[in-house]
Design a protein around this motif. Structure first.
Motif, PDB file in Angstrom:
ATOM      1  N   ILE A 189       0.867  -1.179   0.000  1.00 22.08           N
ATOM      2  CA  ILE A 189       0.000   0.000   0.000  1.00 22.08           C
ATOM      3  C   ILE A 189       0.902   1.228   0.000  1.00 22.08           C
ATOM      4  CG2 ILE A 189      -1.774   1.283   1.244  1.00 22.08           C
ATOM      5  CD1 ILE A 189      -2.736  -1.356   2.419  1.00 22.08           C
ATOM      6  N   THR A 190       0.732   2.083  -0.996  1.00 25.16           N
ATOM      7  CA  THR A 190       1.676   3.178  -1.148  1.00 25.16           C
ATOM      8  C   THR A 190       1.045   4.331  -1.914  1.00 25.16           C
ATOM      9  OG1 THR A 190       3.933   3.710  -1.907  1.00 25.16           O
ATOM     10  CG2 THR A 190       2.646   2.183  -3.272  1.00 25.16           C
ATOM     11  N   TYR A 191       1.857   5.347  -2.219  1.00 21.51           N
ATOM     12  CA  TYR A 191       1.403   6.521  -2.967  1.00 21.51           C
ATOM     13  C   TYR A 191       2.627   7.284  -3.448  1.00 21.51           C
ATOM     14  CZ  TYR A 191       2.267   8.660   1.633  1.00 21.51           C
ATOM     15  OH  TYR A 191       2.842   9.051   2.818  1.00 21.51           O
ATOM     16  N   GLY A 192       2.424   8.192  -4.387  1.00 21.76           N
ATOM     17  CA  GLY A 192       3.522   9.018  -4.881  1.00 21.76           C
ATOM     18  C   GLY A 192       4.633   8.199  -5.505  1.00 21.76           C
ATOM     19  N   ALA A 193       5.871   8.556  -5.213  1.00 20.47           N
ATOM     20  CA  ALA A 193       7.016   7.847  -5.780  1.00 20.47           C
ATOM     21  C   ALA A 193       7.045   6.392  -5.346  1.00 20.47           C
ATOM     22  CB  ALA A 193       8.316   8.539  -5.375  1.00 20.47           C
ATOM     23  N   GLY A 194       6.466   6.086  -4.185  1.00 18.16           N
ATOM     24  CA  GLY A 194       6.428   4.716  -3.694  1.00 18.16           C
ATOM     25  C   GLY A 194       5.733   3.768  -4.662  1.00 18.16           C
ATOM     26  N   VAL A 195       4.781   4.279  -5.413  1.00 18.81           N
ATOM     27  CA  VAL A 195       4.080   3.463  -6.409  1.00 18.81           C
ATOM     28  C   VAL A 195       5.069   2.952  -7.445  1.00 18.81           C
ATOM     29  CG1 VAL A 195       2.403   3.538  -8.300  1.00 18.81           C
ATOM     30  CG2 VAL A 195       1.872   4.616  -6.096  1.00 18.81           C
ATOM     31  N   HIS A 196       5.962   3.798  -7.893  1.00 15.46           N
ATOM     32  CA  HIS A 196       6.922   3.403  -8.929  1.00 15.46           C
ATOM     33  C   HIS A 196       8.002   2.491  -8.357  1.00 15.46           C
ATOM     34  CE1 HIS A 196       4.967   6.130 -11.709  1.00 15.46           C
ATOM     35  NE2 HIS A 196       4.893   6.984 -10.698  1.00 15.46           N
ATOM     36  N   TRP A 197       8.372   2.700  -7.117  1.00 16.72           N
ATOM     37  CA  TRP A 197       9.298   1.769  -6.474  1.00 16.72           C
ATOM     38  C   TRP A 197       8.682   0.380  -6.382  1.00 16.72           C
ATOM     39  CZ3 TRP A 197      10.345   5.368  -1.679  1.00 16.72           C
ATOM     40  CH2 TRP A 197      11.052   6.505  -2.100  1.00 16.72           C
ATOM     41  N   ALA A 198       7.407   0.328  -5.993  1.00 14.82           N
ATOM     42  CA  ALA A 198       6.723  -0.954  -5.847  1.00 14.82           C
ATOM     43  C   ALA A 198       6.574  -1.658  -7.192  1.00 14.82           C
ATOM     44  CB  ALA A 198       5.360  -0.748  -5.205  1.00 14.82           C
ATOM     45  N   ARG A 199       6.210  -0.902  -8.225  1.00 18.79           N
ATOM     46  CA  ARG A 199       6.029  -1.513  -9.547  1.00 18.79           C
ATOM     47  C   ARG A 199       7.368  -2.011 -10.106  1.00 18.79           C
ATOM     48  NH1 ARG A 199       1.466   1.790 -12.902  1.00 18.79           N
ATOM     49  NH2 ARG A 199       1.401  -0.213 -13.992  1.00 18.79           N
TER      50      ARG A 199
END
Length: 657
Positions: A542-552
Motif C-alpha cells: 500500500i503506497t502513494y507518490g514515488a512509492g508506487v513506482h518503487w513498488a512496480r
C-alpha cells in the motif's frame, strides 16, 4: 475633546449616539452575567467603543469587516441580534457557530463579518484577498480589518501590509493601540515613536487618530475608505485608546499604573460624546436617559430570550459532515488520450481549470513571466493575463490568507509553493484558518495549495522533504498525492473544483521522468478513491507518490512473487474500503512511503488495519519509510536515506513471517 460634525446631520449624530451607547450597555449587562456564571468568558471593550462603532458606521453595510475581541460595536452596529449573540457566547447550537466557537471568534456572511482566530495577525492577509476580489470585479468597495498594537509585531502584519501596497489593494488597516497586549506595554512592543510611522515603509498613507473621539474615528475611516476606493491604495490608521479592563476579565489589571485609569476615564468615549450632544443642544439629559432606559429594556428582553437554553443532542455524524463543504460530482473523461509527462499533465490541468472556472486565480512566487520554478505555469500569463496569473512577494502566509479572502468573495485560488518545504512559512494560515473555517461558521475555503515535494533529485534538506503527514493530522484539509500523469491532471482538476482546502502533492522526481496516457479533454478524478494497480496473492504493498513506482519496479524485477499494489492517490479522505479489500487479498501488508518512518502516514494506515482488519492478517503490518534524518544532499547518502533502499529487506522479512 473637539468633535468635528462637518457634513453630519443632526439625525445622524443622534443615531451615532445610539450606536455608541448600545454596546456599552450590552457590556455592562454581560459583565453581570459573567459574574453570575451565565457566560464563561468576556473580552471587554469598555473605553474603546468609539473605534469599532465609528469605523463600522463609516463603511457600507456590504463591505467586509474583520474585527477582534474588543469590537462588540462592529457586531451591534451591523445589527446582529443580541439574542443570537448571547446564544453564541453561551456556546448554544442556535449561535452563529453552533457552539463550536466562543466569544467573537466567528463570522457571519450575511453581515459581512469575517471571524477572527486567536493568532490575530492572519486576518490582515484575509482582508487583502477580499480587497483583491473587489479589485478584480471592479467594485467600488473597501475592506476594513482590525489589529492591536501587539499584533503589529507579528510577521503577518508586515506581509499583509506589503502585499496590499504592492498589489494596490483598497484595504484599511486599523490598529487599536490601547497601550497593552495583554500585559506587555508598548515600550516592550516596538521602538518607533508611533505605529503610523510604519506606513511610510510600505509606501502607503498613514494617519493617527484619537480613538476615543467617535466623530474623529468616523470621519477618518470615511475619508480613508473614499481614498482607498478612488486611488486603489491601502491606508494604515492608528487609533489611540485605552483598555479600561483586563485583556479578558480573568486576567485583571494589576500591571497597569492606577493613574492611567484616572487619566483615560476623563476621555471616556461615551461620556465625552454625551457632553458634546448636550453642549450643542442636539439632545437633552432627559432624552439621553430615556434612550438609555429604552435600550436597557430591549437588552433585558433579548437577554431573557437568549438565556433560554435548549438541551443539546450531540450528533457525531453532523459534526463530521460539517467539516467539509459539499463537493461537486466527478466529471468523467471522454474523448481521445495523448501521451504526456507528469509535469505536462499538471500544466494541462491548470490551463483547463482556468478555462472551466473564470473566477480561478493562480498565485505564487515567479509563476507569471518566469513560469514557476519548474515551468509548470509557463504560457498561462499570455493566455489568461496578469490579473489571474499573479506573481507574489516572498510571503507564503499572506498569500495563503489572501487566497482565503478571495474565497469569501466567490473566487477560487491555486497557490503554488515553490517547494513543499517552504509551506512551513504559511503553516498557521493552513491549519488554523483554511482548515477550520467551514466547521467554525460554514465558510468555504476554496483553495488548492500545490506542493512540489520529495527527494531523489539531490536537493538537500530544505528542498526535498515529504511533509504530507504534517497535514493529514489536521481536520478540514484534504490531502492528495498522485503518482501518474492521468491522476495528476484529474485529481488537480477535482481539487480545484472542490470548494474545500486541498493540499496537492506533486513529486518533483516524477515531473519529467514519468509519462502516460492522459485524456485530452477536461475531466476530474474523484478525491478519496484509491486505485488497485495490480492484484497479488503473496503480499500487498500500500503506497502513494514515488512509492508506487518503487513498488512496480520491484514487482517487475521479482516476477516469482505475486505482489498486489494499491495506489492510495488520496490520503485525506482515505479509501478504507480499498485498503480492507487489499488486506483481504493477501493477508500480508507492507505500507511504503517516502516520508520519514516515525510519525509518517504509514503509521495511521498500519494502525487502522490492525484495529479493523486483524482477522484478515497472516503477519504483522510492516512499514517501510525513509530514515529519521533530514534529507541529505550527496547522492549516495540520499539513496541510503530513501525507503526504496530498504524495500527488498522489508518484503523478504514479511514473506518469511
Amino acid at each position: 475633546m473637539y468633535f468635528d460634525r462637518s457634513n453630519i446631520s443632526r439625525d445622524q449624530l443622534l443615531s451615532f449616539y445610539q450606536a455608541l451607547v448600545y454596546p456599552r450597555l450590552v457590556e455592562e449587562k454581560m459583565l453581570l452575567l459573567l459574574r453570575q456564571g451565565k457566560i464563561s468568558k468576556w473580552f471587554s471593550g469598555i473605553g474603546q467603543e468609539a473605534i469599532a462603532t465609528g469605523a463600522t458606521l463609516a463603511m457600507d453595510a456590504d463591505e467586509w469587516i474583520l474585527p477582534l475581541h474588543r469590537n462588540l460595536g462592529v457586531f451591534t452596529t451591523r445589527h446582529m441580534p443580541l439574542e443570537k449573540l448571547l446564544q453564541q457566547w453561551q456556546g448554544q447550537e442556535e449561535g452563529y457557530s453552533k457552539g463550536r466557537e466562543r466569544s467573537f471568534h466567528f463570522g457571519s456572511r450575511p453581515h459581512f463579518i469575517c471571524g477572527m482566530i486567536s493568532h490575530l495577525g492572519p486576518q490582515l492577509s484575509i482582508a487583502d484577498g477580499i480587497a483583491l476580489a473587489h479589485k478584480l470585479k471592479k467594485e467600488n468597495k473597501a475592506t476594513l480589518t482590525f489589529t492591536g498594537e501587539g499584533g503589529t509585531s507579528e510577521g503577518e502584519f508586515h506581509e499583509a501590509l506589503n502585499v496590499a501596497a504592492v498589489w494596490d489593494l483598497p484595504v484599511i488597516f486599523l490598529v487599536e493601540n490601547n497601550g497593552y497586549a495583554l500585559s506587555t506595554p508598548v515600550s516592550e512592543q516596538y521602538r518607533c515613536a508611533s505605529l503610523v510611522e510604519k506606513a511610510i515603509g510600505y509606501g502607503m498613507e498613514g494617519v493617527q487618530v484619537d480613538g476615543n473621539n467617535l466623530l474623529e474615528v468616523y470621519q477618518t475611516v470615511k475619508t480613508a475608505r473614499e481614498y482607498a476606493i478612488s486611488q486603489q491604495k491601502p491606508v494604515l490608521i492608528e487609533a489611540l485608546t485605552f483598555r479600561m479592563r483586563g485583556h479578558e476579565e480573568a486576567s485583571g489589571t494589576k500591571y497597569v499604573p492606577p493613574e492611567l485609569f484616572e487619566q483615560w476615564a476623563q476621555k471616556d468615549p461615551v461620556s465625552q460624546y454625551e457632553q458634546f450632544l448636550l453642549q450643542e443642544g442636539i439632545m437633552t439629559a432627559d432624552e439621553q436617559q430615556q434612550l438609555k432606559d429604552t435600550l436597557k429594556h430591549r437588552i433585558e428582553e433579548e437577554v431573557a430570550k437568549g438565556l433560554v437554553s435548549k438541551p443539546r443532542k450531540t450528533d457525531t455524524a453532523a459534526e463530521l459532515q460539517d467539516l467539509f463543504a459539499p463537493t461537486p460530482p466527478p466529471h468523467y473523461p471522454i474523448g481521445k488520450t495523448t501521451e504526456k509527462r507528469f509535469i505536462d499533465a499538471i500544466s494541462d490541468g491548470l490551463r483547463q481549470s482556468m478555462e472551466e472556472f473564470p473566477q480561478l486565480i493562480l498565485m505564487g512566487q515567479d509563476i507569471s513571466t518566469y513560469g514557476g520554478a519548474f515551468k509548470i505555469t509557463e504560457g498561462l500569463l499570455d493566455k489568461f493575463g496578469a490579473a489571474r496569473v499573479r506573481n507574489t512577494p516572498l510571503c507564503e502566509s499572506a498569500i495563503l490568507g489572501a487566497a482565503l479572502g478571495l474565497s469569501l468573495e466567490g473566487f477560487k485560488s491555486m497557490v503554488e509553493m515553490q517547494f513543499a518545504d517552504f509551506v512551513s512559512c504559511g503553516f498557521n494560515q493552513i491549519v488554523n484558518n483554511l482548515a477550520k473555517i467551514h466547521y467554525r461558521w460554514g465558510q468555504n475555503a476554496d483553495v488548492v495549495i500545490r506542493m512540489p515535494t520529495g527527494a531523489g533529485v539531490g536537493a538537500g534538506p530544505f528542498h526535498s522533504q515529504s511533509n504530507e503527514a504534517w497535514f493529514t493530522h489536521v481536520p478540514g484539509l484534504k490531502v492528495v498525492y498522485p503518482s501518474s500523469p492521468e491522476d495528476a491532471k484529474g485529481l488537480l482538476n477535482a481539487a480545484i473544483a472542490d470548494p474545500n482546502p486541498v493540499m496537492f502533492f506533486e513529486h518533483k522526481a516524477l515531473y519529467r521522468s514519468i509519462s502516460g496516457l492522459v485524456p485530452d479533454e477536461y475531466y476530474t478524478t474523484e478525491i478519496g478513491k484509491a486505485r488497485l494497480l495490480q492484484s497479488g496473492e503473496d503480499i500487498t504493498i500500500i503506497t502513494y507518490g514515488a512509492g508506487v513506482h518503487w513498488a512496480r519496479e520491484y514487482a517487475a524485477d521479482h516476477q516469482e512473487l505475486s505482489i498486489g499494489i494499491l495506489d492510495l492517490r488520496t490520503l485525506i479522505p482515505l479509501d478504507y474500503s480499498a485498503i480492507q479489500q487489499s488486506v483481504s487479498a493477501t493477508g500480508k501488508v507492507l505500507v511504503l512511503h517516502e516520508d520519514t518512518l516515525t510519525g509518517g502516514f504509514g503509521a495511521e494506515i498500519a494502525a487502522w488495519i490492525g484495529e479493523h482488519c486483524f482477522h484478515l492478517l497472516d503477519a504483522p503490518v510492516m512499514r517501510c519509510g525513509s530514515l529519521d534524518t533530514p534529507v541529505p544532499f550527496a547522492i549516495d547518502l540520499e539513496k541510503n536515506f530513501l525507503a526504496k533502499s530498504r524495500l527488498d529487506t522489508h518484503i523478504r522479512q514479511l514473506l518469511t513471517w
